[in-house]
Scaffold this active site. Structure first.
Site, PDB file in Angstrom:
ATOM      1  N   CYS A   2       0.797  -1.204  -0.045  1.00 49.05           N
ATOM      2  CA  CYS A   2      -0.001   0.000   0.044  1.00 49.05           C
ATOM      3  C   CYS A   2       0.753   1.273   0.001  1.00 49.05           C
ATOM      4  CB  CYS A   2      -0.948  -0.031   1.292  1.00 49.05           C
ATOM      5  SG  CYS A   2      -1.832  -1.518   1.285  1.00 49.05           S
ATOM      6  N   ARG A  27       5.370   0.398  -6.151  1.00 48.25           N
ATOM      7  CA  ARG A  27       5.193  -0.703  -4.952  1.00 48.25           C
ATOM      8  C   ARG A  27       4.278  -1.773  -5.022  1.00 48.25           C
ATOM      9  NH1 ARG A  27       7.195   2.021  -0.432  1.00 48.25           N
ATOM     10  NH2 ARG A  27       5.822   1.025   0.860  1.00 48.25           N
ATOM     11  N   TRP A  79      -2.866  -2.546  -1.553  1.00 43.71           N
ATOM     12  CA  TRP A  79      -2.577  -3.944  -1.810  1.00 43.71           C
ATOM     13  C   TRP A  79      -3.246  -4.721  -1.085  1.00 43.71           C
ATOM     14  CZ3 TRP A  79       0.150  -8.183   0.254  1.00 43.71           C
ATOM     15  CH2 TRP A  79       0.748  -9.093  -0.290  1.00 43.71           C
ATOM     16  N   ASN A 105      -1.885   2.165   5.866  1.00 44.50           N
ATOM     17  CA  ASN A 105      -0.950   1.115   5.471  1.00 44.50           C
ATOM     18  C   ASN A 105      -0.690   0.147   6.852  1.00 44.50           C
ATOM     19  OD1 ASN A 105      -0.758   2.382   3.112  1.00 44.50           O
ATOM     20  ND2 ASN A 105       1.444   2.753   3.255  1.00 44.50           N
ATOM     21  N   GLY A 106      -0.645  -1.111   6.584  1.00 48.71           N
ATOM     22  CA  GLY A 106      -0.317  -1.934   7.733  1.00 48.71           C
ATOM     23  C   GLY A 106      -1.553  -3.062   8.034  1.00 48.71           C
ATOM     24  N   GLU A 486      19.168 -16.309  -8.035  1.00 49.30           N
ATOM     25  CA  GLU A 486      18.673 -14.869  -8.367  1.00 49.30           C
ATOM     26  C   GLU A 486      18.210 -14.988  -9.532  1.00 49.30           C
ATOM     27  OE1 GLU A 486      17.765 -12.585  -6.761  1.00 49.30           O
ATOM     28  OE2 GLU A 486      18.085 -10.929  -8.141  1.00 49.30           O
ATOM     29  N   LYS A 490      14.489 -13.775 -10.726  1.00 50.85           N
ATOM     30  CA  LYS A 490      14.197 -12.647 -11.975  1.00 50.85           C
ATOM     31  C   LYS A 490      13.218 -13.299 -12.802  1.00 50.85           C
ATOM     32  CE  LYS A 490      15.010 -10.220  -9.971  1.00 50.85           C
ATOM     33  NZ  LYS A 490      15.711  -9.756  -9.056  1.00 50.85           N
ATOM     34  N   GLU A 493       9.485 -13.848 -11.581  1.00 45.75           N
ATOM     35  CA  GLU A 493       8.691 -12.707 -11.081  1.00 45.75           C
ATOM     36  C   GLU A 493       8.300 -12.020 -12.405  1.00 45.75           C
ATOM     37  OE1 GLU A 493      10.444 -10.311  -8.180  1.00 45.75           O
ATOM     38  OE2 GLU A 493      12.231 -10.529  -8.988  1.00 45.75           O
ATOM     39  N   HIS A 509      19.382 -35.249  -7.999  1.00 45.12           N
ATOM     40  CA  HIS A 509      18.975 -35.787  -6.685  1.00 45.12           C
ATOM     41  C   HIS A 509      17.613 -35.880  -6.823  1.00 45.12           C
ATOM     42  CE1 HIS A 509      22.774 -36.614  -4.866  1.00 45.12           C
ATOM     43  NE2 HIS A 509      23.321 -35.541  -5.267  1.00 45.12           N
ATOM     44  N   LYS A 608       6.977  -3.881  -4.098  1.00 41.77           N
ATOM     45  CA  LYS A 608       8.303  -3.232  -4.005  1.00 41.77           C
ATOM     46  C   LYS A 608       8.712  -3.648  -2.714  1.00 41.77           C
ATOM     47  CE  LYS A 608      12.196  -1.800  -5.503  1.00 41.77           C
ATOM     48  NZ  LYS A 608      13.007  -2.927  -6.205  1.00 41.77           N
TER      49      LYS A 608
HETATM   50  O1  M6R Z   1      13.511  -4.186   0.113  1.00 41.18           O
HETATM   51  P1  M6R Z   1      14.176  -5.510   0.440  1.00 41.18           P
HETATM   52  O2  M6R Z   1      15.540  -5.876  -0.349  1.00 41.18           O
HETATM   53  O3  M6R Z   1      14.219  -6.065   1.772  1.00 41.18           O
HETATM   54  O4  M6R Z   1      13.237  -6.528  -0.229  1.00 41.18           O
HETATM   55  C1  M6R Z   1      13.486  -8.084  -0.161  1.00 41.18           C
HETATM   56  C2  M6R Z   1      12.599  -8.666  -1.170  1.00 41.18           C
HETATM   57  O5  M6R Z   1      11.175  -8.513  -1.028  1.00 41.18           O
HETATM   58  C3  M6R Z   1      12.926  -8.303  -2.657  1.00 41.18           C
HETATM   59  O6  M6R Z   1      14.350  -8.535  -2.972  1.00 41.18           O
HETATM   60  C4  M6R Z   1      12.082  -8.932  -3.723  1.00 41.18           C
HETATM   61  O7  M6R Z   1      12.248 -10.494  -3.654  1.00 41.18           O
HETATM   62  C5  M6R Z   1      12.246  -8.746  -5.161  1.00 41.18           C
HETATM   63  N1  M6R Z   1      10.951  -8.706  -5.764  1.00 41.18           N
HETATM   64  C6  M6R Z   1      13.245  -9.324  -5.920  1.00 41.18           C
HETATM   65  O8  M6R Z   1      13.332  -8.781  -7.246  1.00 41.18           O
END
Ligand code: M6R
Length: 613
Positions: A2, A27, A79, A105-106, A486, A490, A493, A509, A608
């Site tokens: 949010c 976000r 959100w 938010n929260g 990683e 990427k 997502e 395995h 985000k």
């Molecule tokens: O802001 P942060 O680095 O703490 O965020 C952690 C994860 O939420 C963030 O890296 C998330 O996995 C991304 N979408 C990856 O691209």
């Protein structure tokens, strides 16, 4: 997650607020809403979906004269947590009288019990949200002083909040407060902007006050009065953001993600600048706030993070052990405090977070502090909660990262971890000569990454061969194992292809059972220890019909010929090579997603900054 924007000043509030919401779109959200004050009347517009839809609705519903008159308002991107992303569940929510509007938010954890109490007293709720309950509670507490009413209501809630509250009876002020969800207040010239993220403030001012937990502020067009929830004034300093608003624009790129990938040579340069000492062969990280003696006493490094930041930590784990000879381990931040970690004063805990607001990482930091560990952070967002609560650490200086998929933050996190490992290493077994050599490798990173980015067009052509698959596997060994994780994250997502990262040895395995003719296997086969073994693993995949995309060291044509496709990574130290290798995988994921027509900067369901546990 949010987003909140509030405005009080001299400009058209609706325009400022909607522009602010656009800045927060990155976000992640699924509905939006706005309330503005028209003289002594609150007017509200809400819409499911994008901010553009809300903007159309507000402009259709509200007369131009109304829009011009209204210079105060609050707005929100939601959100969904409690109830689906419908118009009725969107914020702002009103109290029973309709005179008070709230954005939040929260999560209010005890909203059910408050709701049933209020229902017993004749309140009716339209939405399924926890927020509407708080709006009604504030309304019930309001005896003519909105500030006091908000304080009284907040004393009754359990959970987290960042809020902005507006009352048609007190049109000269907005009340804002926080507990566990960030609020920044931008101080302009005759105008004040409240936001959950400074991106929404940048266009107006560089001067910002960050609220701490349990702060509550009375905000007018030309004053900010911060108190605690017991009405005791508190002093909060004004910080200078020092962020160029242009840094948060797309700058001619089709997507923020592509721009941020291309920014990496500069971002890395900024992360490194002034931090390497070629005379002593070490790094200078003043923010760590440690003397050589304190560093020498550290017995273990514990790295904490989530998602991409967790993967950066996994590279760091190799670096601390390899360069600094120090026992190091990575822990998923969400799990950390629930496993009752064993920590002591000789443990260095490093919380890694781009946003500095991730709820799980913040909770882990608090746990580590409780246990008396030496806690520091690696954050990108200056003034973020984790950065402030740890009090010491190293900023990434990567610049604003808008794309939900993290790119330049990861590579800057890794380079800072390498510099930390170098610093610790010099206090242990690393000689001056070794230190200088490694510092030179780090220094060359912007150029090395630039060489990968030059292959952008080729990577786009390669990506075209991988767009029709629904599964992909990424494999690596040693420090390239987290790079494989990683790369897979990427791809999944942003392209919605199911992708998994594995240690190359692990495939046989179990996961190898999933390989079929044409299944993509992205193998990191650079010249790093264990390369021969990974070549063997690649043969195992080929034998089952997999299509191999290899990351291969520049000039190693013999290895490249064994792949169906190859991307070249400059020759450098294996730990340093994790950064250009990751950049290659970022470009690969980007082009696959683009060719599949995905919404790259705001992937579905993602946020985000994940501010709920
Ligand atoms: O802001 P942060 O680095 O703490 O965020 C952690 C994860 O939420 C963030 O890296 C998330 O996995 C991304 N979408 C990856 O691209």
């Amino acid at each position: 997650m949010c987003g909140i924007v509030g405005y009080i000043g001299k400009a058209e509030a609706a325009t400022v607020l909607i522009n602010g919401l656009r800045r927060l779109e990155y976000r992640g959200y699924d509905s939006a809403g706005i309330a503005i004050l028209d003289d002594d009347r609150l007017v509200v517009a809400k819409a499911p979906g994008k901010v553009a839809r809300l903007s159309d609705k507000a402009h259709a519903d509200w007369a131009p004269e109304l829009l011009q008159r209204a210079c105060t308002g609050i707005a929100h991107t939601r959100w969904a947590t409690h109830g689906p992303p419908t118009e009725v569940n969107a914020h702002p929510h009103l109290d029973k009288s309709g005179n008070i509007a709230l954005v939040h938010n929260g999560i209010i954890e005890n909203y059910r019990s408050i709701r049933s109490r209020l229902e017993g007293r004749g309140h009716f709720f339209y939405s399924e949200t926890d927020t509407e309950v708080l709006a009604h509670l504030i309304g019930e507490c309001d005896k003519g002083d909105l500030f006091q009413a908000v304080c009284d209501a907040l004393h009754q809630v359990v959970g987290t909040f960042g809020i902005a509250v507006l009352s048609s009876h007190e049109p000269d002020r907005i009340i804002t407060a926080r507990r566990g969800s960030p609020i920044a207040i931008g101080i302009g010239d005759g105008e004040t902007i409240i936001a959950s993220d400074v991106s929404a403030i940048l266009a107006h001012t560089q001067r910002v006050i960050y609220l701490n937990d349990d702060d509550i502020a009375i905000v007018t067009a030309d004053s900010v009065d911060v108190r605690d929830l017991h009405n005791v004034p508190v002093t909060r300093e004004i910080a200078e953001l020092g962020i160029d608003p242009a840094a948060a624009e797309k700058g001619g790129f089709e997507h923020y993600m592509l721009k941020e990938i291309h920014e990496q040579p500069d971002a890395l340069g900024n992360a490194i600048r002034g931090r390497l000492d070629f005379n002593l062969g070490t790094s200078m990280l003043a923010g760590m706030g440690t003397s050589p003696r304190e560093l020498a006493e550290i017995g273990r490094v514990v790295l904490l993070g989530c998602g991409t930041s967790l993967h950066a930590g996994l590279v760091g784990e190799y670096a601390f052990e390899d360069l600094a000879d120090i026992h190091s381990e990575v822990q998923q931040a969400a799990e950390f405090r629930y496993r009752n970690p064993i920590l002591g004063s000789r443990d260095l805990v490093v919380a890694i977070s781009q946003s500095g607001e991730t709820a799980d990482t913040l909770a882990a930091v608090r746990e580590a502090n409780q246990k008396g560990a030496f806690v520091m952070s690696l954050c990108n967002v200056v003034g973020s909660t984790i950065a402030r609560e740890t009090g010491r650490g190293v900023y990434l200086h990567a610049g604003p990262e808008i794309s939900v998929a993290s790119t330049k933050a990861f590579t800057c996190q890794v380079v800072v971890l390498l510099m930390m490992a170098l610093k610790l290493g010099r206090g242990r077994r690393f000689s001056r000569e070794d230190g200088i050599k490694f510092a030179r490798e780090i220094e060359s990173l912007p150029a090395l990454v630039g060489r990968v980015i030059l292959q952008n067009e080729r990577i786009a052509q390669i990506a075209a061969e991988y767009t029709n698959n629904e599964h992909a596997f990424f494999i690596g060994r040693g420090p390239m194992y987290p790079v494989a994780l990683e790369g897979a994250l990427k791809l999944k997502e942003i392209s919605y292809i199911h992708a998994e990262g594995y240690h190359a040895a692990e495939l046989k395995h179990g996961p190898i059972a999933l390989l079929q003719a044409g299944t993509p296997v992205i193998a990191i086969a650079c010249d790093v220890p264990g390369k021969d073994k990974i070549l063997g693993n690649i043969e195992e995949c080929c034998a089952r019909g997999a299509r191999i995309l290899g990351l291969v060291t520049e000039g190693d044509y013999a290895t490249a010929e064994r792949m169906h496709d190859a991307i070249f990574i400059p020759r450098c130290h294996p730990l340093v090579a994790t950064i250009p290798a990751t950049v290659a995988l970022q470009l690969f994921a980007y082009h696959v997603a683009r060719l599949r027509g995905c919404e790259i900067d705001q992937p579905r369901n993602l946020a985000k900054s994940v501010t709920v546990e």
